[in-house]
Design a protein around this motif. Sequence first.
Motif, short mmCIF file in Angstrom:
data_model
loop_
_atom_site.label_atom_id
_atom_site.label_comp_id
_atom_site.label_asym_id
_atom_site.label_seq_id
_atom_site.Cartn_x
_atom_site.Cartn_y
_atom_site.Cartn_z
N HIS A 111 0.85 -1.20 0.00
CA HIS A 111 0.00 0.00 0.00
C HIS A 111 0.89 1.25 0.00
O HIS A 111 1.64 1.48 0.94
N PRO A 112 0.82 2.07 -1.04
CA PRO A 112 1.68 3.27 -1.05
C PRO A 112 1.26 4.28 0.00
O PRO A 112 0.10 4.30 0.43
N GLY A 113 2.20 5.08 0.43
CA GLY A 113 1.87 6.11 1.42
C GLY A 113 3.07 6.51 2.23
O GLY A 113 4.22 6.27 1.84
N CYS A 114 2.80 7.13 3.35
CA CYS A 114 3.86 7.50 4.27
C CYS A 114 3.34 7.32 5.69
O CYS A 114 2.14 7.14 5.90
N ALA A 137 7.02 13.40 1.52
CA ALA A 137 7.18 11.97 1.84
C ALA A 137 6.41 11.11 0.83
O ALA A 137 6.90 10.07 0.39
N LEU A 138 5.23 11.55 0.45
CA LEU A 138 4.45 10.79 -0.53
C LEU A 138 5.15 10.79 -1.89
O LEU A 138 5.16 9.78 -2.60
N ALA A 139 5.75 11.94 -2.23
CA ALA A 139 6.49 12.00 -3.50
C ALA A 139 7.67 11.04 -3.46
O ALA A 139 7.97 10.34 -4.44
N ARG A 140 8.36 10.99 -2.31
CA ARG A 140 9.49 10.07 -2.16
C ARG A 140 9.03 8.62 -2.33
O ARG A 140 9.67 7.80 -2.99
N ASP A 141 7.87 8.31 -1.73
CA ASP A 141 7.34 6.94 -1.81
C ASP A 141 7.02 6.59 -3.27
O ASP A 141 7.33 5.48 -3.72
N THR A 142 6.42 7.53 -3.98
CA THR A 142 6.09 7.28 -5.39
C THR A 142 7.36 7.01 -6.19
O THR A 142 7.42 6.07 -6.99
N GLU A 143 8.38 7.84 -5.94
CA GLU A 143 9.66 7.66 -6.65
C GLU A 143 10.26 6.29 -6.38
O GLU A 143 10.68 5.58 -7.28
N SER A 144 10.31 5.93 -5.09
CA SER A 144 10.98 4.67 -4.76
C SER A 144 10.19 3.48 -5.28
O SER A 144 10.76 2.49 -5.72
N ARG A 145 8.86 3.59 -5.28
CA ARG A 145 8.06 2.49 -5.81
C ARG A 145 8.24 2.35 -7.32
O ARG A 145 8.32 1.24 -7.85
N SER A 146 8.31 3.47 -8.02
CA SER A 146 8.47 3.35 -9.47
C SER A 146 9.87 2.82 -9.81
O SER A 146 10.05 2.06 -10.76
N ARG A 147 10.86 3.19 -8.98
CA ARG A 147 12.21 2.67 -9.21
C ARG A 147 12.25 1.15 -8.97
O ARG A 147 12.83 0.41 -9.75
N LEU A 148 11.58 0.71 -7.89
CA LEU A 148 11.55 -0.72 -7.59
C LEU A 148 10.80 -1.47 -8.69
O LEU A 148 11.21 -2.57 -9.09
N ALA A 149 9.72 -0.87 -9.20
CA ALA A 149 8.95 -1.53 -10.26
C ALA A 149 9.80 -1.64 -11.53
O ALA A 149 9.77 -2.67 -12.22
N ALA A 150 10.58 -0.59 -11.81
CA ALA A 150 11.44 -0.62 -13.00
C ALA A 150 12.50 -1.71 -12.85
O ALA A 150 12.79 -2.45 -13.80
N ARG A 151 13.06 -1.85 -11.65
CA ARG A 151 14.06 -2.90 -11.42
C ARG A 151 13.45 -4.29 -11.58
O ARG A 151 14.06 -5.19 -12.14
N ALA A 171 10.91 -2.62 4.67
CA ALA A 171 9.88 -1.67 4.23
C ALA A 171 10.53 -0.36 3.81
O ALA A 171 11.49 0.09 4.43
N THR A 172 10.02 0.23 2.76
CA THR A 172 10.61 1.47 2.25
C THR A 172 9.72 2.68 2.52
O THR A 172 10.01 3.78 2.06
N ILE A 173 8.67 2.48 3.28
CA ILE A 173 7.73 3.59 3.50
C ILE A 173 8.44 4.76 4.20
O ILE A 173 9.14 4.57 5.20
N PRO A 174 8.31 5.98 3.66
CA PRO A 174 8.96 7.13 4.33
C PRO A 174 8.30 7.40 5.69
O PRO A 174 7.08 7.39 5.80
N VAL A 175 9.14 7.61 6.68
CA VAL A 175 8.65 7.83 8.05
C VAL A 175 8.92 9.27 8.46
O VAL A 175 10.06 9.75 8.40
N VAL A 176 7.86 9.97 8.85
CA VAL A 176 8.00 11.31 9.41
C VAL A 176 7.67 11.20 10.89
O VAL A 176 6.53 10.87 11.26
N PHE A 177 8.66 11.47 11.73
CA PHE A 177 8.40 11.42 13.18
C PHE A 177 7.76 12.73 13.62
O PHE A 177 8.15 13.81 13.15
N ILE A 178 6.79 12.60 14.51
CA ILE A 178 6.24 13.79 15.15
C ILE A 178 6.37 13.57 16.65
O ILE A 178 5.99 12.51 17.16
#
Lengths: 208, 121
Positions: free
Chosen positions: A49-52, A120-134, A76-83
């Motif tokens: 599930h994509p997201g952050c 963070a969502l943009a980062r997740d999209t990038e990393s998922r598309s990179r993984l899909a390309a690989r 897991a590659t999901i970007p984590v933003v700590f609050i």
Amino acid sequence: MKTPAACVFIVDDDEAVRSSVRFLIRSVGLQAQVYRSAQDFLAGYDPRHPGCLLLDVRMPGMSGLELQQELNRRGATIPVVFISGHGDVPMAVEAMQQGAFDFLQKPFRDQDLLDRVQRALARDTESRSRLAARAEIQVRLATLTPRETEVLQLVTRGKANKVVGAELGVSQRTVEIHRAHVMEKMNASSLAELVRMVLDSEHPTHNP
Amino acid sequence: MPGAPAVLCVQQRDSEEIRRVLAALHAPIRECADGHAAIVEARSDPLSCAVVPLQMSDMDASALIGALHEVAPGLAVFVVVDNPAVSEAVLVMRSGAHAVIDSRILSTGLMVHLAPLLRAR
């Protein structure tokens, strides 16, 4: 299978924070899911599930940093933003060393949080598309015959067809035919693109 | 240990304290005056890590980290910051620092962060 819409996962033991952050996230048209504990999140989390992840640092039971470690352990590659309302420098440094995408102190401005979520969502999209390309490259590589794989390895090391032929004990013409098949199967338009594909598949972290 | 890569210290106000800690850790030290000199040092010899201030006379820590990683990919860079805010520490970490060390607890911070790194190398 259709990819679900990106979701902002919110993990915080404070009900008021969960509600207000969820409201804020949904106010800009994003999906949000809340969890009261790290364990609850892990029980329901699907890495497809994509997201952050918006994650409180201090929670009863498993802390935010421990959840981050567990996600790292699972790959897991999901970007984590700590609050955090109790954040200090060593804690922020540790979170960032472990790969956190960002670390935000409470109280924060709504826009600051939304900006980080969008990044963070943009980062997740990038990393998922990179993984899909690989993954796609791996699928294409698997279609090559053993001989085509040998030719691929040699030509991507910069060897000329004549040299490849001599090394494999075949004619230059045969190498040319194998090479054409490799280019077609790999859907590569140039040798440079083929080299990039091979590098990506051999060193998946060289362009994280 | 003879031949061990040095710790590069760039333009440190508390250089005496750093020297003392690195001596205790048996780590050789190389010192330089600014960011550009640090880049030259990193090009010339392998380093075990670098200790830099947040702001140097010719560049800030983020710029230096980027430049050092160009010539020495993966080099651990520790940034010494006076009374850092969390947001400041996060920014420095995002720029590729290995850790942020609070100048108020410089010796402890150096020991905590450098000792395991130097042991591992």
